[in-house]
Design a protein around this motif. Structure first.
Motif, PDB file in Angstrom:
ATOM      1  N   GLU A 170     -49.102 -31.879  27.106  1.00  0.00           N
ATOM      2  CA  GLU A 170     -47.908 -32.648  26.738  1.00  0.00           C
ATOM      3  C   GLU A 170     -47.337 -32.173  25.411  1.00  0.00           C
ATOM      4  OE1 GLU A 170     -49.154 -36.834  28.948  1.00  0.00           O
ATOM      5  OE2 GLU A 170     -49.880 -36.373  26.941  1.00  0.00           O
ATOM      6  N   ALA A 218     -43.345 -32.717  24.608  1.00  0.00           N
ATOM      7  CA  ALA A 218     -43.224 -34.142  24.930  1.00  0.00           C
ATOM      8  C   ALA A 218     -44.065 -34.950  23.946  1.00  0.00           C
ATOM      9  CB  ALA A 218     -43.662 -34.396  26.366  1.00  0.00           C
ATOM     10  N   ALA A 227     -46.951 -37.775  24.662  1.00  0.00           N
ATOM     11  CA  ALA A 227     -48.327 -37.513  24.221  1.00  0.00           C
ATOM     12  C   ALA A 227     -48.853 -38.675  23.385  1.00  0.00           C
ATOM     13  CB  ALA A 227     -48.373 -36.208  23.413  1.00  0.00           C
ATOM     14  N   HIS A 267     -49.763 -41.420  25.764  1.00  0.00           N
ATOM     15  CA  HIS A 267     -51.005 -41.035  26.434  1.00  0.00           C
ATOM     16  C   HIS A 267     -52.194 -41.247  25.511  1.00  0.00           C
ATOM     17  CE1 HIS A 267     -53.419 -37.627  28.615  1.00  0.00           C
ATOM     18  NE2 HIS A 267     -53.978 -38.810  28.725  1.00  0.00           N
ATOM     19  N   LEU A 272     -43.561 -32.493  33.691  1.00  0.00           N
ATOM     20  CA  LEU A 272     -44.250 -33.784  33.707  1.00  0.00           C
ATOM     21  C   LEU A 272     -43.813 -34.626  34.904  1.00  0.00           C
ATOM     22  CD1 LEU A 272     -44.194 -34.712  29.908  1.00  0.00           C
ATOM     23  CD2 LEU A 272     -46.150 -33.976  31.268  1.00  0.00           C
ATOM     24  N   TYR A 288     -41.782 -43.599  29.795  1.00  0.00           N
ATOM     25  CA  TYR A 288     -41.445 -42.292  29.225  1.00  0.00           C
ATOM     26  C   TYR A 288     -40.175 -42.386  28.378  1.00  0.00           C
ATOM     27  CZ  TYR A 288     -44.801 -39.636  32.093  1.00  0.00           C
ATOM     28  OH  TYR A 288     -45.935 -39.124  32.646  1.00  0.00           O
TER      29      TYR A 288
END
Length: 500
Positions: free
Chosen positions: A284, A289, A293, A296, A364, A412
């Motif tokens: 990620e 991103a 990340a 996550h 992704l 997201y």
């Protein structure tokens, strides 16, 4: 055998950690309302740092509270609690640190504290090899980070991270030094977050107390990711750094996933899962991103803390699974993945998420479609007897797919908006290297999904049984690294004995 009786000081440390969690929650709420960074000498409080500070403090407080009773009656109980509080405090301070000396000090102290926790049971010789391996790998990361800091101090005459990033991003087009610093920071982060080839120590640290595993897998292992977030504006403009993150992350995710499938021990399964998840987090980062990340990092931290602290429970009675033809499962997964494409397009339109904004976001989204295919496989895992069963399973899978797509893309897009005051508008690269970094993990996860579905067939062959044995032992990379570490550690021990 002597036992430690806890004093008021140990309970005050518990209150201190709870206070850190409370302070982090208050600051996060403050930043959510007023997204104006608070800059104090050496530290910066913003939306990003408060989110991670809350994770570190909360996991630390829970692990500390768990340890009060889990290790009750153990010798050196008080010393363990002191080191646990010290490690959590250093990790907590590392998150908002923007003075590079403070950053390095907390980075190193967190590693030292973790080493003491990993070797708590000193009567267990099995605890020492992975702890020594972790110690030496961490020192390699220290050298990389310290070299980067020295280059910053010499080249830019400052140890303030914000000042450096402002000047370095402007000077990147005319100097190679920022690229070298970015690669050094990436190297330091890879050593800290158990990435290939520095990953083998993590699944081997099974002799540490359970709260150490929870803290390590949920908090400290994320230090490499936090370091990348600190240097995000610089990392984002160095294509080679991003590609290295995507490449190493892909290799680590593959190794972790394959080894995890072969494990029979609960804690080792969780440990290899962490290796794989950290690899995906690096992917990620490599796909630019950074907000995803971060999401996550926090989600994985909460899950792993919960998983390790309950790993001692009796497993549930397994349900008898009906054997399903792997080829049929593969076809169902393919159909689910194909159906996910229009559903994700609809979800993107509803949420405002643009999967074509960059190669990374397209990659992704593709990985999300693959994961939806696995949901379809799970829905059709049992035998079907009537057309009604097929329709009901298909409707259920379609409903789950639709809800999951909307929720995932909402998260997201939401985290991108929430962290926009921190990251701003990062430069999006569409170079061939950026597309290669995006394609690699997609191909890797497609291959893993196919292999996982066909494992029942593959496992019946001689090659499949041999592959299982290799995967069970992590493809022997840990053994190779152990021999290298033993040589270094024994050479230092001989030198110390000669000079004693």
């Amino acid at each position: 055998m002597s036992y430690d009786k806890l004093s008021r000081f140990e309970y005050k440390l518990m209150a201190f950690l709870v206070g850190l969690a409370g302070l982090s929650a208050f600051l996060l709420l403050w930043q959510a309302i007023i997204p104006q960074p608070i800059r104090l000498p050496g530290i910066t409080i913003d939306r990003l740092t408060t989110m991670i500070m809350l994770l570190v403090a909360s996991v630390g407080a829970v692990a500390y509270r768990f340890s009060l009773r889990y290790l009750d009656g153990e010798p050196r109980h008080r010393q363990f609690l002191h080191w646990l509080a010290f490690t959590v405090s250093m990790a907590f301070l590392f998150v908002p640190a923007t003075n590079l000396l403070l950053l390095f000090l907390t980075w190193s102290c967190t590693s030292i504290g973790l080493h003491e926790l990993l070797t708590f049971y000193r009567e267990r010789p099995e605890a020492y090899p992975p702890a020594r391996k972790k110690f030496l790998i961490s020192r390699l990361g220290d050298v990389a980070l310290l070299t980067a800091i020295a280059m910053i101090g010499i080249g830019w005459g400052t140890l303030d991270l914000h000042v450096f990033l402002e000047q370095a991003t402007a000077a990147h087009a005319t100097s190679f030094t920022p690229s070298i610093i970015a690669l050094l920071v990436v190297t330091a982060s890879l050593t800290k977050s158990a990435q290939f080839p520095f990953h083998s120590w993590l699944p081997e640290t099974m002799e540490a107390p359970t709260p150490v595993s929870a803290l390590m897998h949920a908090g400290i292992i994320n230090a490499g990711g936090v370091l990348l977030l600190h240097f995000a504006p610089l990392i984002a403009i160095v294509p080679l750094a991003l590609f290295n993150l995507a490449l190493v992350g892909t290799i680590t995710a593959i190794l972790g996933m394959l080894a995890m499938w072969a494990q029979t021990n609960v804690k080792r399964t969780l440990a290899w899962s962490t290796v794989s998840q950290m690899g995906f987090m690096m992917i990620e980062f490599g796909l630019l991103a950074f907000p995803v990340a971060t999401l996550h990092l926090i989600g994985h931290g909460c899950y792993k803390a919960w998983s390790f602290l309950r790993s001692g429970e009796l497993p549930r009675q397994p349900t008898l699974a009906v054997s399903v033809a792997p080829v049929r499962s593969l076809m169902v997964g393919l159909i689910g993945t194909i159906l996910a494409v229009p559903v994700l397009a609809l979800a993107a339109h509803i949420t405002g998420f643009d999967p074509f904004k960059s190669p990374g976001e397209l990659a992704l989204t593709s990985i999300l479609a693959l994961s939806i295919g696995q949901i379809w496989i799970a829905s059709f895992r049992t035998s079907l007897y009537t057309i009604t069963d097929v329709l009901m399973r298909g409707f259920s899978a379609f409903l789950i797919m639709t809800v999951l797509s909307i929720v995932a893309l909402t998260l997201y897009h939401g985290i991108e908006i929430f962290l926009e005051p921190v990251f701003g508008h990062l430069t999006i690269s569409t170079s061939p290297l950026a597309w290669l970094a995006a394609v690699l993990p997609v191909i890797a996860f497609m291959s893993l999904a196919t292999l996982h579905t066909l494992l029942p067939l593959f496992g019946q062959t001689a090659a499949g049984r041999a592959f299982y044995v290799h995967a069970l032992h992590g493809f022997y990379l840990g053994i190779i690294f152990d021999r290298f570490v033993d040589r270094i550690w024994n050479s230092f021990a001989v030198r110390r004995a000669e000079h004693a």
